[in-house]
Scaffold this motif. Structure first.
Motif, PDB file in Angstrom:
ATOM      1  N   PRO A   1       0.833  -1.227   0.000  1.00 20.88           N
ATOM      2  CA  PRO A   1       0.000   0.000   0.000  1.00 20.88           C
ATOM      3  C   PRO A   1       0.855   1.260   0.000  1.00 20.88           C
ATOM      4  O   PRO A   1       0.868   2.038   0.953  1.00 20.88           O
ATOM      5  CB  PRO A   1      -0.815  -0.147   1.288  1.00 20.88           C
ATOM      6  CG  PRO A   1       0.069  -0.948   2.198  1.00 20.88           C
ATOM      7  CD  PRO A   1       0.804  -1.912   1.301  1.00 20.88           C
TER       8      PRO A   1
ATOM      9  N   PRO B   1       2.166   5.054  -1.326  1.00 22.17           N
ATOM     10  CA  PRO B   1       1.556   6.265  -1.891  1.00 22.17           C
ATOM     11  C   PRO B   1       1.675   6.268  -3.412  1.00 22.17           C
ATOM     12  O   PRO B   1       2.582   5.664  -3.981  1.00 22.17           O
ATOM     13  CB  PRO B   1       2.384   7.395  -1.259  1.00 22.17           C
ATOM     14  CG  PRO B   1       2.995   6.803  -0.039  1.00 22.17           C
ATOM     15  CD  PRO B   1       3.220   5.354  -0.345  1.00 22.17           C
TER      16      PRO B   1
ATOM     17  N   ARG C   1       4.671   4.842  -6.099  1.00 19.89           N
ATOM     18  CA  ARG C   1       4.329   3.782  -7.044  1.00 19.89           C
ATOM     19  C   ARG C   1       4.663   4.199  -8.485  1.00 19.89           C
ATOM     20  O   ARG C   1       5.245   3.427  -9.250  1.00 19.89           O
ATOM     21  CB  ARG C   1       2.836   3.469  -6.928  1.00 19.89           C
ATOM     22  CG  ARG C   1       2.381   2.231  -7.678  1.00 19.89           C
ATOM     23  CD  ARG C   1       0.903   1.989  -7.434  1.00 19.89           C
ATOM     24  NE  ARG C   1       0.622   1.878  -6.013  1.00 19.89           N
ATOM     25  CZ  ARG C   1       0.853   0.788  -5.295  1.00 19.89           C
ATOM     26  NH1 ARG C   1       1.362  -0.272  -5.866  1.00 19.89           N
ATOM     27  NH2 ARG C   1       0.560   0.764  -4.010  1.00 19.89           N
TER      28      ARG C   1
ATOM     29  N   SER D   1      -3.427   6.372  -1.484  1.00 22.90           N
ATOM     30  CA  SER D   1      -3.370   5.212  -2.376  1.00 22.90           C
ATOM     31  C   SER D   1      -3.895   5.516  -3.767  1.00 22.90           C
ATOM     32  O   SER D   1      -3.610   4.783  -4.712  1.00 22.90           O
ATOM     33  CB  SER D   1      -4.179   4.058  -1.776  1.00 22.90           C
ATOM     34  OG  SER D   1      -5.566   4.389  -1.740  1.00 22.90           O
TER      35      SER D   1
ATOM     36  N   GLY E   1      -8.652   2.731  -0.538  1.00 27.30           N
ATOM     37  CA  GLY E   1      -7.563   1.775  -0.493  1.00 27.30           C
ATOM     38  C   GLY E   1      -7.910   0.444  -1.137  1.00 27.30           C
ATOM     39  O   GLY E   1      -9.086   0.120  -1.370  1.00 27.30           O
TER      40      GLY E   1
ATOM     41  N   ALA F   1      -3.602  -2.877  -5.430  1.00 27.15           N
ATOM     42  CA  ALA F   1      -2.975  -1.599  -5.081  1.00 27.15           C
ATOM     43  C   ALA F   1      -2.674  -0.741  -6.301  1.00 27.15           C
ATOM     44  O   ALA F   1      -2.549   0.480  -6.187  1.00 27.15           O
ATOM     45  CB  ALA F   1      -1.700  -1.852  -4.287  1.00 27.15           C
TER      46      ALA F   1
END
Length: 455
Positions: free
Chosen positions: A231, A233, A237, A328, A381, A411
């Motif tokens: 998970p 931010p 990512r 997320s 999320g 995710a």
């Protein structure tokens, strides 16, 4: 090579042999011959150009499909789906392996064989040697990627033909539109592939005979895959150099989710340039006169790991500031909007398959209410505890109907919506129409949430 060294006069300048410059093209040709003389590269090229097509063709003629893979359940409907399934697998395993075997070994092989001094005496130019080896390895990697794309496309089209493809928001792409987007998706993953190859070059130069140089691209790819499951931010990512292996999904929505894709491609290209430049700097500082020094040591840390860590930190900051992304990126409003759009598109497709009168999305007046963990806790999320209820007006009856879906949201924004009733809408995998049995598009479908979209 021995004859070349013997023929070179003692006073020849850098980059000369026999008083004449050794052209990079000549060294490149030699390096390509060396690459394709190894059984590993030959085997990888053979598998890249034949394997995907044979696998896709075989799967298309089986009753069981890889429905847990993105576009896997579409493989019986169109030939383009098979290439996208191969693309997903290639980004996870095949392309990192290709980068490791080719780029991760191009310099370290000289350390193992003890041939550096012979090569340097023959060419007498660090710059030309590095350029030839880097270009040769990248050429082989790109050739393998092209083989994967061409083979998978041919295998799919031979099996199922140029049929329409259902996108990740339920809208149908014609065969021509699907083909163009499939080819563009393969082109986009070139950026993270080059990034992994450049990391392989850096590991091969810096770590010398150590097997870690050969494994570095695979380790980097595995680390990025694990990170995508966490998970993290949104800014972190998107700043990973392998994100374009995932963000090509955005090409198959309407409107296209181009923000994450363009960032992923840009970050991949930045990493490719920086890692290649670092490999060149390390190569220039190698001591080839000492056979016990193969490049591994503190310099590998100071000129390899630390600068790349700095690049990651800078790209995270740039992405965070330029996009304003936080958290997320997976929120209740986004999932509801995505489910509403996908259901409306797929309901129209289902009605057309059942030979019902055509309807418009304005007539359906579709809306969706989603909740996570039965309304307890934060409604945002990833997770497999999302539950959505879709409402729409039944055409001709003016009655509001509803359908329930269980969602597993990953995710990276992809989700699988699994129908949970009513049975006549989304309760069965197949539907019967005009004496034929066809897949029910509303039973289970894939969707994609744009992590950068506004509420």
């Amino acid at each position: 090579m021995t004859a070349t060294v013997a023929d070179a006069p003692a006073g020849a300048g850098a980059g000369t042999a026999g008083g004449r410059p050794v052209l990079v093209a000549r060294i490149l040709n030699f390096e390509l011959v060396k690459q394709f003389s190894t059984w590993r590269v030959r085997l990888l090229m053979l598998l890249s150009w034949l394997g995907p097509g044979l696998v896709v063709f075989a799967v298309d003629h089986q009753g069981t499909l890889p429905s847990d893979t993105l576009f896997g359940r579409e493989m019986h409907a169109t030939g383009w789906a098979g290439s996208l399934v191969v693309l997903g697998v290639a980004g996870t395993w095949v392309l990192p392996l290709l980068a490791s075997v080719v780029a991760g070994d191009v310099f370290s092989s000289e350390d193992r064989l003890g041939t550096w001094r012979h090569l340097l005496i023959a060419v007498r130019s660090y710059r030309r040697i590095f350029a030839a080896k880097a270009i040769a390895s990248l050429t082989v990697v790109v050739l393998g990627l092209v083989g994967l794309a061409v083979s998978s496309v041919i295998g799919g089209l031979l099996a199922e033909g140029n049929q329409p493809l259902v996108g990740l928001d339920g809208h149908q792409l014609t065969g021509g539109e699907a083909g163009g987007k499939v080819l563009l998706a393969w082109l986009c993953v070139l950026a993270p592939t080059l990034a992994l190859a450049a990391i392989g070059l850096l590991g091969s130069v810096a770590l010398g005979r150590s097997p870690m140089g050969l494994l570095l691209p695979m380790i980097a790819a595995l680390g990025m895959q694990v990170a995508q499951l966490l998970p993290l931010p949104v800014a972190v990512r998107l700043a990973l150099p392998g994100y374009a292996f995932i963000s090509w999904n955005g090409l198959f929505t309407d409107p296209q989710q181009l923000g994450p894709l363009l960032i992923g491609v840009g970050v991949g290209l930045v990493w490719a340039v920086v890692a290649t430049a670092l490999a060149y700097l390390v190569f220039l500082r190698r001591d080839f006169t000492n056979l016990n020094n193969d490049g591994a040591g503190r310099r590998a840390l100071t000129l390899g790991v630390l600068p790349l860590a700095g690049v990651l930190a800078v790209t995270i900051g740039v992405v965070a500031v330029s996009t304003g992304a936080s958290g997320s990126g997976i929120e209740q409003a986004k999932i509801q909007r995505s489910m509403t759009t996908a259901f409306a598109h797929l309901y129209r497709l289902q009605q057309a398959q059942m030979r019902q009168p055509p309807v418009t999305e304005a007539q359906l007046k579709t809306s969706t209410v989603c909740g996570k963990s039965e309304g307890l806790g934060a409604q945002s999320g990833p997770g497999n505890d999302w539950r959505c209820t879709v409402f729409w007006v039944v055409p001709g009856d003016n009655v509001t109907a509803q359908a329930i879906y269980q969602l597993n949201v990953t995710a990276n924004g992809r989700y699988i919506a699994d129908g949970d009733g009513p049975v006549q809408v989304n309760g069965y995998f197949l539907i019967a129409t005009a004496g034929q049995v066809v897949p029910n598009p509303l039973w289970q479908f894939d969707g994609n949430v744009d992590l950068l979209a506004s509420h």
